[in-house]
Design an enzyme around this catalytic site. Structure first.
Site, mmCIF file in Angstrom:
data_model
loop_
_atom_site.group_PDB
_atom_site.id
_atom_site.type_symbol
_atom_site.label_atom_id
_atom_site.label_comp_id
_atom_site.label_asym_id
_atom_site.label_seq_id
_atom_site.Cartn_x
_atom_site.Cartn_y
_atom_site.Cartn_z
ATOM 1 N N LYS A 298 14.721 -19.128 58.884
ATOM 2 C CA LYS A 298 15.094 -20.256 59.784
ATOM 3 C C LYS A 298 14.068 -20.348 60.956
ATOM 4 O O LYS A 298 13.593 -21.369 61.349
ATOM 5 C CB LYS A 298 16.516 -20.001 60.290
ATOM 6 C CG LYS A 298 17.523 -20.023 59.168
ATOM 7 C CD LYS A 298 19.045 -20.123 59.761
ATOM 8 C CE LYS A 298 19.885 -19.964 58.530
ATOM 9 N NZ LYS A 298 19.852 -20.815 57.422
ATOM 10 N N ASN B 87 10.528 -21.672 59.345
ATOM 11 C CA ASN B 87 10.735 -23.056 59.056
ATOM 12 C C ASN B 87 10.877 -24.033 60.190
ATOM 13 O O ASN B 87 10.248 -24.955 60.305
ATOM 14 C CB ASN B 87 12.023 -23.285 58.352
ATOM 15 C CG ASN B 87 12.225 -22.483 57.108
ATOM 16 O OD1 ASN B 87 11.395 -22.136 56.361
ATOM 17 N ND2 ASN B 87 13.665 -22.350 56.439
ATOM 18 N N ASN C 94 25.880 -26.534 62.058
ATOM 19 C CA ASN C 94 26.379 -27.540 60.873
ATOM 20 C C ASN C 94 27.824 -27.401 60.987
ATOM 21 O O ASN C 94 28.452 -26.585 61.802
ATOM 22 C CB ASN C 94 25.788 -27.385 59.703
ATOM 23 C CG ASN C 94 26.137 -25.926 58.984
ATOM 24 O OD1 ASN C 94 27.183 -25.429 59.401
ATOM 25 N ND2 ASN C 94 25.312 -25.862 57.963
ATOM 26 N N GLY D 105 25.102 -33.362 57.683
ATOM 27 C CA GLY D 105 24.479 -33.475 56.300
ATOM 28 C C GLY D 105 24.239 -35.045 55.990
ATOM 29 O O GLY D 105 23.618 -35.875 57.099
ATOM 30 N N ARG E 130 25.943 -37.301 56.346
ATOM 31 C CA ARG E 130 26.586 -38.203 57.313
ATOM 32 C C ARG E 130 25.876 -38.174 58.839
ATOM 33 O O ARG E 130 26.356 -38.963 59.596
ATOM 34 C CB ARG E 130 28.213 -37.839 57.547
ATOM 35 C CG ARG E 130 29.052 -37.882 56.546
ATOM 36 C CD ARG E 130 30.438 -37.520 56.540
ATOM 37 N NE ARG E 130 31.015 -36.159 57.104
ATOM 38 C CZ ARG E 130 31.783 -36.264 57.896
ATOM 39 N NH1 ARG E 130 32.486 -36.942 58.464
ATOM 40 N NH2 ARG E 130 31.930 -34.565 58.235
ATOM 41 N N ASP F 221 16.644 -30.866 47.309
ATOM 42 C CA ASP F 221 16.968 -29.485 47.615
ATOM 43 C C ASP F 221 17.123 -29.508 48.917
ATOM 44 O O ASP F 221 16.285 -29.907 50.086
ATOM 45 C CB ASP F 221 15.690 -28.373 47.424
ATOM 46 C CG ASP F 221 15.991 -27.029 48.027
ATOM 47 O OD1 ASP F 221 17.198 -26.801 48.256
ATOM 48 O OD2 ASP F 221 15.120 -26.327 48.017
ATOM 49 N N GLY G 3 18.448 -28.167 57.655
ATOM 50 C CA GLY G 3 18.872 -27.845 59.176
ATOM 51 C C GLY G 3 17.733 -27.499 60.011
ATOM 52 O O GLY G 3 17.674 -27.890 61.482
ATOM 53 N N ASP G 4 16.813 -26.521 59.559
ATOM 54 C CA ASP G 4 15.968 -26.188 60.138
ATOM 55 C C ASP G 4 14.958 -27.203 60.435
ATOM 56 O O ASP G 4 14.133 -27.251 61.703
ATOM 57 C CB ASP G 4 15.141 -25.003 59.385
ATOM 58 C CG ASP G 4 15.983 -23.694 58.883
ATOM 59 O OD1 ASP G 4 16.826 -23.397 59.759
ATOM 60 O OD2 ASP G 4 15.524 -23.173 57.948
ATOM 61 N N ALA H 254 12.911 -34.044 54.542
ATOM 62 C CA ALA H 254 12.757 -32.561 54.002
ATOM 63 C C ALA H 254 13.706 -32.258 52.762
ATOM 64 O O ALA H 254 13.283 -31.488 51.888
ATOM 65 C CB ALA H 254 13.191 -31.694 55.313
HETATM 66 O O1 RIB Z 1 17.713 -22.136 56.511
HETATM 67 C C1 RIB Z 1 17.068 -22.033 55.293
HETATM 68 C C2 RIB Z 1 16.471 -20.551 55.357
HETATM 69 O O2 RIB Z 1 17.888 -19.538 55.450
HETATM 70 C C3 RIB Z 1 15.883 -20.303 54.322
HETATM 71 O O3 RIB Z 1 14.526 -20.530 54.246
HETATM 72 C C4 RIB Z 1 16.094 -18.794 54.132
HETATM 73 O O4 RIB Z 1 15.106 -17.946 54.275
HETATM 74 C C5 RIB Z 1 17.445 -18.635 55.030
HETATM 75 O O5 RIB Z 1 16.794 -17.635 56.127
#
Ligand code: RIB
Length: 304
Positions: free
Chosen positions: A40, A43, A180, A221, A223, A245, A250-251, A281
């Site tokens: 997270k 990302n 979330n 999500g 919504r 995917d 969220g990240d 994303a």
């Molecule tokens: O939020 C997604 C992430 O959660 C993934 O990349 C995984 O590594 C986990 O940390």
């Protein structure tokens, strides 16, 4: 301009895409596997950097090939990764991700992420920065780091993911919390689901505000998202997307929100922007590699 400084996890994501996820005890063949950067923290740092703001990553990797690879990934994305420490005795974090029909299930093996200590952080917070953390690294580190950031006049953002028990005092250090629906339900012991009314979501956000968070953002999500602050409730509807995917969406939202804030955006603008970034994303496989550029988000907003 301030910086987005992320204190958090770095993982190698091992992604298996299959037609459906196996049930307990079942074997499903025919999956495709990818090794992609994630975690997270990483990302969120990459999301911010891709959107053109200075981003710094603080965390820990193991003394192995995955660790070296993740450092390279950060550098290639323009993230300052000098604050990522190598813990030789640990393995780099790994997440096993099963993707089926656009949705995912994740099992994390934290490894070096749990060896990340506040004493490893040499970066000093500056006024104008936003310091971000999640729940994939030790709580004690997060608390110390957010406290230092606050003291220096930086803003703090906590992504309460994945939900873990945390001390009540931690939330008093948080300017913006992002979580979330599932995490919001867990944090507040509220009954929330994909069909919960906005009133219920807002009521749960208010519980976190009463615990000391200034602004609570709930990501919902497809919504969209809801933000609750002293100024009231803001709602941003979800945008249509061709979902491949949802890992890392969220990240992406968190990184984009922070990126927008360091550029001086209002909550309403930052929310709209983060929502559009997350919609971009989900249209690609993986977490870090799916983070959109500023141009892509602008195009998405223009179509909204
Ligand atoms: O939020 C997604 C992430 O959660 C993934 O990349 C995984 O590594 C986990 O940390």
């Amino acid at each position: 301009m301030g910086r987005v400084v992320v204190c958090g996890s770095l993982n190698m994501d091992v992604i298996a895409e299959s037609a459906r996820r196996p049930m307990a005890g079942e074997t499903v063949l025919g999956a495709a596997v990818s090794f992609l950067p994630g975690g997270k923290g990483l990302n969120q740092a990459i999301a911010a950097a891709r959107l053109g703001v200075p981003a710094v990553m603080l965390g820990a990797v193991g003394g192995d090939l995955f660790g070296t690879t993740l450092r390279r990934v950060l550098a290639a994305a323009g993230v300052d990764g000098r604050g990522v420490r190598t813990v030789r005795a640990a393995t780099t974090g790994v997440a096993l991700i099963q993707v089926a029909q656009g949705d995912n299930a994740i099992t994390g093996a934290s490894g070096a992420n749990m060896a990340f200590r506040a004493a490893m952080v040499r970066e000093a917070p500056r006024r104008g920065d936003i310091w971000l953390a999640q729940f994939e690294t030790p709580l004690a580190t997060t608390e110390t780091v957010l406290r230092r950031a606050r003291r220096a006049g930086a803003r703090t953002l906590l992504n309460l993911a994945p939900m873990v028990d945390h001390p009540a005092r931690l939330l008093k250090l948080v300017d913006i919390a992002v979580l979330n629906e599932i995490e919001l339900a867990q944090a507040t012991k509220s009954k929330l689901g994909p069909k919960s009314s906005r009133r219920r979501v807002v009521a749960a956000c208010e519980i976190l505000r009463r615990r000391g968070v200034r602004t609570v953002v709930a990501t919902l999500g497809a919504r969209g998202a809801v933000a609750v602050s002293a100024d009231g409730v803001l709602v941003v509807p979800g945008l249509k997307a061709r979902v491949v995917d949802t890992t890392g969406a969220g990240d992406c939202f968190v990184g984009a929100l922070a990126a927008r804030f360091v550029r001086g955006a209002t909550l309403a603008d930052a929310l709209r922007y983060a929502n559009a970034a997350a919609a971009c994303a989900v249209e690609r496989l993986g977490a870090a590699p799916a983070m959109p550029s500023a141009r892509e988000v602008a195009a998405r907003l223009a179509r909204a």
